[in-house]
Scaffold this active site. Structure first.
Site, PDB file in Angstrom:
ATOM      1  N   TYR A 148       0.937  -1.316   0.038  1.00 52.57           N
ATOM      2  CA  TYR A 148      -0.071  -0.228  -0.027  1.00 52.57           C
ATOM      3  C   TYR A 148       0.818   1.313  -0.028  1.00 52.57           C
ATOM      4  O   TYR A 148       0.577   2.151  -0.713  1.00 52.57           O
ATOM      5  CB  TYR A 148      -0.990  -0.006   1.220  1.00 52.57           C
TER       6      TYR A 148
HETATM    7  P1  NDP Z   1     -13.496   2.350   0.294  1.00 55.32           P
HETATM    8  O1  NDP Z   1     -12.977   1.005   0.470  1.00 55.32           O
HETATM    9  O2  NDP Z   1     -14.375   2.788   1.049  1.00 55.32           O
HETATM   10  O3  NDP Z   1     -13.644   2.898  -1.162  1.00 55.32           O
HETATM   11  C1  NDP Z   1     -12.533   2.583  -2.020  1.00 55.32           C
HETATM   12  C2  NDP Z   1     -13.391   2.710  -3.336  1.00 55.32           C
HETATM   13  O4  NDP Z   1     -12.450   2.307  -4.587  1.00 55.32           O
HETATM   14  C3  NDP Z   1     -14.591   1.934  -3.901  1.00 55.32           C
HETATM   15  O5  NDP Z   1     -15.312   2.684  -4.416  1.00 55.32           O
HETATM   16  C4  NDP Z   1     -13.962   0.842  -4.655  1.00 55.32           C
HETATM   17  O6  NDP Z   1     -15.142   0.165  -5.415  1.00 55.32           O
HETATM   18  C5  NDP Z   1     -13.008   1.432  -5.351  1.00 55.32           C
HETATM   19  N1  NDP Z   1     -12.196   0.516  -6.079  1.00 55.32           N
HETATM   20  C6  NDP Z   1     -11.639  -0.592  -5.623  1.00 55.32           C
HETATM   21  N2  NDP Z   1     -11.053  -1.154  -6.756  1.00 55.32           N
HETATM   22  C7  NDP Z   1     -11.645  -0.124  -7.930  1.00 55.32           C
HETATM   23  C8  NDP Z   1     -11.072  -0.638  -9.340  1.00 55.32           C
HETATM   24  N3  NDP Z   1     -10.277  -1.625  -9.606  1.00 55.32           N
HETATM   25  N4  NDP Z   1     -11.655   0.475 -10.136  1.00 55.32           N
HETATM   26  C9  NDP Z   1     -12.384   1.314  -9.615  1.00 55.32           C
HETATM   27  N5  NDP Z   1     -12.672   1.583  -8.230  1.00 55.32           N
HETATM   28  C10 NDP Z   1     -12.176   0.811  -7.359  1.00 55.32           C
HETATM   29  O7  NDP Z   1     -12.183   3.025   1.073  1.00 55.32           O
HETATM   30  P2  NDP Z   1     -11.932   4.694   1.218  1.00 55.32           P
HETATM   31  O8  NDP Z   1     -13.160   5.428   0.990  1.00 55.32           O
HETATM   32  O9  NDP Z   1     -11.172   4.758   2.573  1.00 55.32           O
HETATM   33  O10 NDP Z   1     -10.574   4.951   0.001  1.00 55.32           O
HETATM   34  C11 NDP Z   1     -10.707   6.078  -0.804  1.00 55.32           C
HETATM   35  C12 NDP Z   1      -9.266   6.119  -1.192  1.00 55.32           C
HETATM   36  O11 NDP Z   1      -8.705   6.876   0.160  1.00 55.32           O
HETATM   37  C13 NDP Z   1      -8.254   5.298  -1.530  1.00 55.32           C
HETATM   38  O12 NDP Z   1      -7.440   5.563  -2.401  1.00 55.32           O
HETATM   39  C14 NDP Z   1      -7.636   5.006   0.053  1.00 55.32           C
HETATM   40  O13 NDP Z   1      -6.139   4.692  -0.326  1.00 55.32           O
HETATM   41  C15 NDP Z   1      -7.608   6.433   0.551  1.00 55.32           C
HETATM   42  N6  NDP Z   1      -7.257   6.552   1.895  1.00 55.32           N
HETATM   43  C16 NDP Z   1      -8.377   5.915   2.791  1.00 55.32           C
HETATM   44  C17 NDP Z   1      -7.834   6.059   4.090  1.00 55.32           C
HETATM   45  C18 NDP Z   1      -8.824   5.477   5.164  1.00 55.32           C
HETATM   46  O14 NDP Z   1      -8.273   5.426   6.341  1.00 55.32           O
HETATM   47  N7  NDP Z   1      -9.990   5.065   4.645  1.00 55.32           N
HETATM   48  C19 NDP Z   1      -6.602   6.944   4.772  1.00 55.32           C
HETATM   49  C20 NDP Z   1      -5.762   7.134   3.530  1.00 55.32           C
HETATM   50  C21 NDP Z   1      -6.033   7.338   2.196  1.00 55.32           C
HETATM   51  P3  NDP Z   1     -15.881  -1.114  -5.081  1.00 55.32           P
HETATM   52  O15 NDP Z   1     -16.892  -0.686  -4.044  1.00 55.32           O
HETATM   53  O16 NDP Z   1     -16.446  -1.438  -6.406  1.00 55.32           O
HETATM   54  O17 NDP Z   1     -14.759  -2.228  -4.635  1.00 55.32           O
END
Ligand code: NDP
Length: 279
Positions: A148
């Site tokens: 990650y």
């Molecule tokens: P979630 O797991 O809630 O959201 C992740 C999103 O990414 C989902 O909509 C998922 O869709 C989508 N996704 C995964 N794989 C793909 C793909 N191949 N193509 C398109 N969409 C995809 O997590 P977060 O909201 O927390 O994460 C959002 C961003 O924030 C990420 O980049 C994460 O690294 C970053 N982040 C999050 C933190 C946290 O603590 N939550 C901290 C720091 C950064 P689906 O439902 O279809 O799988």
């Protein structure tokens, strides 16, 4: 009317950002991968909000989604792209299967590159902004966060290059670097850790088992302190709308706030801090 494309809008930060910009009166294009998620996004939203089938690892999805955006925005172009879609793969480098490493980079790095390449002509038309959702793990890499953190370090690097490449074209590139946020990424991460532990050979358990346990405790503590998603959404709004945005925004609570400082420490000192945390 201003327009914004957000990837990974089915849950978490992406979902909340899509709904927020819809309430602000923007035309929102929200990337999802399942029809059910598109339905959920539409419920209670304005008729402007347009879910798009967008797996960021699928070239055909990207082509079709951007064509749909172009059809709607026309000559006005796209005002903002939020590269939010992301997954979190973790574990000891030695035992994380290569296909998991590849998927981590396909989604968090190459997915961002592919969507950005496709969106740049439309962003140029509107002198728009690219908001890349990184992480404090893009600043410092904790043990067992290797896949990650490596993907977020790569995202930081490509964002720094791109910011300079497109500045003269009137396009801004901004990094948002959250600490722990209360989203489904945590339960997904725990499932991943459990599956990895189940598949860890006895040798892996012997070499890393105790450390993995300690890190899991640390992760559980971070999750308990996770901030509400709205805090990140507010910062994304600032990055998108403020007249003079900063190149990067850290959004974090607790120890994670010190990630930029930790990054500047001598490596031996930083390692000592991580070792203490993992004890
Ligand atoms: P979630 O797991 O809630 O959201 C992740 C999103 O990414 C989902 O909509 C998922 O869709 C989508 N996704 C995964 N794989 C793909 C793909 N191949 N193509 C398109 N969409 C995809 O997590 P977060 O909201 O927390 O994460 C959002 C961003 O924030 C990420 O980049 C994460 O690294 C970053 N982040 C999050 C933190 C946290 O603590 N939550 C901290 C720091 C950064 P689906 O439902 O279809 O799988």
């Amino acid at each position: 009317m201003k327009s914004i494309l957000i990837t990974g809008a089915s849950t978490g930060i992406g979902y909340a950002t899509a709904r927020h910009f819809d309430r602000l009166g923007w035309r929102v294009f929200a990337g999802v991968r399942k029809e059910g998620d598109a339905e959920r996004l539409r419920e209670g939203a304005s008729a402007r909000l347009m879910p798009l089938m967008l797996d960021v690892t699928n070239t055909e999805h990207i082509r079709t989604a951007l064509a749909q955006v172009r059809d709607v925005v026309g000559e006005r172009g796209l005002d903002a792209l939020v590269n939010n879609a992301g997954i979190a793969v973790g574990g000891p480098l030695e035992f994380v299967p290569l296909e998991r490493w590849r998927l981590q980079f396909e989604v968090n790095v190459l997915g961002v590159v592919a969507v950005t390449q496709a969106a740049l002509p439309l962003l140029r038309q509107a002198q728009g902004r690219i908001i890349n959702i990184s992480s404090v793990s893009g600043l410092v890499a904790a043990p067992f966060f290797g896949p990650y953190a490596a993907s977020k370090f790569a995202l930081e690097a490509l964002s720094d290059s791109l910011r300079l490449e497109v500045a003269d074209q009137g396009i801004r590139v901004i990094l948002v670097e959250p600490g722990a946020v209360d989203t489904p990424i945590w339960p997904k991460g725990k499932q991943e850790a459990e599956s990895l532990r189940r598949h860890l050979p006895p040798e892996g358990m012997h070499l890393y088992g105790r450390l993995v346990q300690n890190i899991e405790r640390w992760i559980a503590a971070s999750e308990r302190q996770a901030m509400p998603v709205e805090e990140v959404v507010r910062v994304i709004e600032t990055a998108v709308a403020t007249p003079r945005p900063k190149p990067r925004y850290v959004v974090a609570r607790g120890a994670a706030r010190f990630a930029p400082l930790l990054r500047c420490l001598p490596t031996t000192l930083r390692d000592a801090i991580f070792k203490r945390l993992a004890r």
